[in-house]
Design a protein around this motif. Structure first.
Motif, mmCIF file in Angstrom:
data_model
loop_
_atom_site.group_PDB
_atom_site.id
_atom_site.type_symbol
_atom_site.label_atom_id
_atom_site.label_comp_id
_atom_site.label_asym_id
_atom_site.label_seq_id
_atom_site.Cartn_x
_atom_site.Cartn_y
_atom_site.Cartn_z
ATOM 1 N N VAL A 119 3.497 9.101 9.966
ATOM 2 C CA VAL A 119 4.361 9.182 8.952
ATOM 3 C C VAL A 119 4.330 10.259 7.924
ATOM 4 N N ASP A 120 5.446 10.954 7.568
ATOM 5 C CA ASP A 120 5.640 11.899 6.508
ATOM 6 C C ASP A 120 6.553 11.579 5.512
ATOM 7 N N GLY A 121 6.115 11.989 4.426
ATOM 8 C CA GLY A 121 6.961 11.726 3.088
ATOM 9 C C GLY A 121 6.466 10.351 2.461
ATOM 10 N N GLY A 122 7.153 9.812 1.519
ATOM 11 C CA GLY A 122 7.125 8.506 0.920
ATOM 12 C C GLY A 122 5.997 8.266 -0.148
ATOM 13 N N ALA A 123 6.093 9.414 -1.160
ATOM 14 C CA ALA A 123 5.075 9.365 -2.148
ATOM 15 C C ALA A 123 5.978 9.759 -3.494
ATOM 16 N N VAL A 124 5.921 9.250 -4.486
ATOM 17 C CA VAL A 124 6.748 9.702 -5.509
ATOM 18 C C VAL A 124 6.082 9.343 -6.926
ATOM 19 N N LEU A 125 6.410 10.373 -8.189
ATOM 20 C CA LEU A 125 6.035 10.076 -9.320
ATOM 21 C C LEU A 125 6.960 9.233 -10.030
ATOM 22 N N VAL A 126 6.756 7.988 -10.549
ATOM 23 C CA VAL A 126 7.864 7.270 -11.265
ATOM 24 C C VAL A 126 7.595 7.224 -12.542
ATOM 25 N N THR A 127 8.612 7.229 -13.546
ATOM 26 C CA THR A 127 8.162 7.478 -15.087
ATOM 27 C C THR A 127 9.251 6.172 -15.651
ATOM 28 N N VAL A 193 2.719 6.827 -6.467
ATOM 29 C CA VAL A 193 2.596 5.808 -5.692
ATOM 30 C C VAL A 193 3.214 6.078 -4.297
ATOM 31 N N PRO A 194 2.744 5.373 -3.272
ATOM 32 C CA PRO A 194 3.309 5.374 -1.932
ATOM 33 C C PRO A 194 4.436 4.368 -1.864
ATOM 34 N N GLU A 195 5.561 4.451 -0.844
ATOM 35 C CA GLU A 195 6.433 3.427 -0.766
ATOM 36 C C GLU A 195 5.897 2.001 -0.178
ATOM 37 N N ASP A 215 9.170 17.526 -2.181
ATOM 38 C CA ASP A 215 9.423 18.831 -2.864
ATOM 39 C C ASP A 215 8.442 19.978 -3.240
ATOM 40 N N LEU A 216 7.080 19.391 -2.949
ATOM 41 C CA LEU A 216 6.003 20.102 -3.250
ATOM 42 C C LEU A 216 5.507 20.825 -2.167
ATOM 43 N N TRP A 217 5.907 20.417 -0.885
ATOM 44 C CA TRP A 217 5.502 21.107 0.414
ATOM 45 C C TRP A 217 6.368 21.725 1.254
ATOM 46 N N PRO A 218 5.925 22.924 1.881
ATOM 47 C CA PRO A 218 6.684 23.604 2.891
ATOM 48 C C PRO A 218 7.477 22.699 3.809
ATOM 49 N N GLU A 219 8.956 23.120 3.992
ATOM 50 C CA GLU A 219 9.688 22.363 4.723
ATOM 51 C C GLU A 219 9.738 20.679 4.337
ATOM 52 N N ARG A 220 9.460 20.463 3.048
ATOM 53 C CA ARG A 220 9.238 19.090 2.433
ATOM 54 C C ARG A 220 8.537 18.152 3.462
ATOM 55 N N ARG A 221 7.583 18.599 4.197
ATOM 56 C CA ARG A 221 6.775 17.836 4.899
ATOM 57 C C ARG A 221 5.219 17.649 4.442
ATOM 58 N N PHE A 222 4.911 16.492 4.327
ATOM 59 C CA PHE A 222 3.300 16.109 4.216
ATOM 60 C C PHE A 222 3.112 14.868 4.888
ATOM 61 N N HIS A 223 1.913 14.671 5.498
ATOM 62 C CA HIS A 223 1.503 13.707 6.220
ATOM 63 C C HIS A 223 0.999 12.398 5.207
ATOM 64 N N THR A 224 1.730 11.173 5.282
ATOM 65 C CA THR A 224 1.089 10.212 4.648
ATOM 66 C C THR A 224 0.102 9.277 5.348
ATOM 67 N N THR A 225 0.605 9.253 6.699
ATOM 68 C CA THR A 225 -0.254 8.649 7.462
ATOM 69 C C THR A 225 -0.681 9.367 8.932
ATOM 70 N N VAL A 226 -1.806 9.228 9.597
ATOM 71 C CA VAL A 226 -2.238 9.762 10.762
ATOM 72 C C VAL A 226 -2.869 8.681 11.519
ATOM 73 N N LEU A 227 -3.184 9.146 12.781
ATOM 74 C CA LEU A 227 -3.767 8.154 13.591
ATOM 75 C C LEU A 227 -5.055 8.735 13.971
#
Length: 342
Positions: A119-127, A193-195, A215-227
């Motif tokens: 899974v990629d994405g799914g983490a945000v800073l909420v204020t 937090v994660p979703e 928005d902080l990663w190239p191509e807006r992709r970062f791994h949230t979960t790996v196997l």
């Protein structure tokens, strides 16, 4: 002289024969050990999080059980516990965040292997009130766990904004449910937090997404979960891991090709293991920031490791040997899946 030569020759032959027997015995033992490894049930770990979407559906639908006969699924609530089980031999594979995976690789003999992304994405800073980084001064923010994936992301981002943790901003590690409760009661300004926790903070607490981590990663992709698995399991249980990866690839394709149906299945499985399915609006908002993934991005992992090292959470950022996608490539090649979801 002839007698001595004969004795020496016989001794050499005996030693050679003994060596051959030992070598053959060692090979037979290794083969037997590998065979026994394949016979034992594969033990797979996962978390009751929607960021473990394929694992939730694979468990709830029986897809894993059909793909890998006898598989045992074990549920964990945090990465460190799952990684401890993996390194101690109580697990053979697990879905996990990149933070615990990298940490375990570097601190537990470099035996862990990432065999696929999930899974990629799914983490945000909420204020609650802050609309700029400067407005966070003097405020308290939460993160799910000290040194976990989101905690590192938050601390690194604050540093990049010129904000010092402990001086300008307080960061308090809390469980995700506690983060939501404190946010609703106005006890903290926000959290990284994660979703679905970000979507819940927005929907239930009137929060504002100050940072979408994509928005902080190239191509807006970062791994949230790996196997992940271990070098030992790859050697001793390749057929079972290959079957697991076939199921993982199939589930990932379902998500890409029929997202609405797949997301519904995720929520059904989530509801079964937690007793509380996610509301439809929160579910849709959460998955708007989540993407299925298969191929591993070594550059992204390297950057994440460098962030963790800068913050003092790991001793090194040398990840050589961490990624082994040989089985994944084999599975995708057999299925003609080169064009499968990222």
């Amino acid at each position: 002289m002839r007698f001595e030569a004969l004795v020496v020759g016989l001794a050499a032959l005996c030693l050679a024969a003994s060596g051959c027997k030992k070598e053959q015995g060692g090979e037979q033992a290794a083969t037997k050990q590998a065979a026994q490894g394949e016979q034992r049930p594969l033990r797979l770990g996962f978390f009751p999080n929607i960021t473990h979407a394929q694992a939730l559906v694979g468990n709830g639908s029986g897809d894993f059980q059909r793909a890998v006969p006898g598989i045992e699924l074990k549920m964990f609530n945090a990465g460190p516990a799952a990684m401890e089980a993996l390194t101690s031999g109580s697990l053979d594979a697990s879905y996990v965040g990149t933070g615990p995976a990298i940490n375990t690789f570097l601190k537990a003999g470099r035996e862990l292997r990432i065999i696929a992304a999930a899974v990629d994405g799914g983490a945000v800073l909420v204020t609650k009130t802050a609309r700029t980084p400067a407005e966070l001064k003097g405020k308290t923010l939460g993160s799910p766990q000290l040194g976990n994936t989101q905690d590192i992301a938050l601390r690194h981002w604050l540093g990049a904004q010129g904000l010092k943790v402990g001086q300008d901003v307080t960061v308090t590690p809390l469980s995700n449910p506690d983060i939501l409760g404190l946010f609703l009661n106005g006890k903290i300004e926000g959290a990284w937090v994660p979703e679905p926790w970000g979507a819940r903070m927005v929907a239930e607490g009137g929060g504002h997404i100050l940072v979408d981590e994509r928005d902080l990663w190239p191509e807006r992709r970062f791994h949230t979960t790996v196997l992940v698995t271990t070098a030992k399991a790859l050697k001793e249980r390749p057929e079972q891991l290959e079957k697991l990866l076939r199921a993982h690839v199939a589930l990932t394709r379902q998500w890409q090709q029929q997202p609405e149906a797949f997301i519904t299945r995720v929520n059904e499985s989530f509801g079964k293991v937690t007793g509380h399915p996610i509301s439809e609006p929160v579910l849709k908002d959460s998955f708007s920031r989540l993407e299925p993934a298969l191929d591993v991005l070594p550059g992204q992992l390297q950057q994440a490791a460098e962030h963790a090292k800068q913050l003092g959470f790991i001793p090194s950022s040398d990840l050589s040997g961490l990624v082994d996608t040989s089985l994944l490539k084999k599975v995708m090649g057999e299925q003609g899946a080169q064009g499968a979801p990222r």
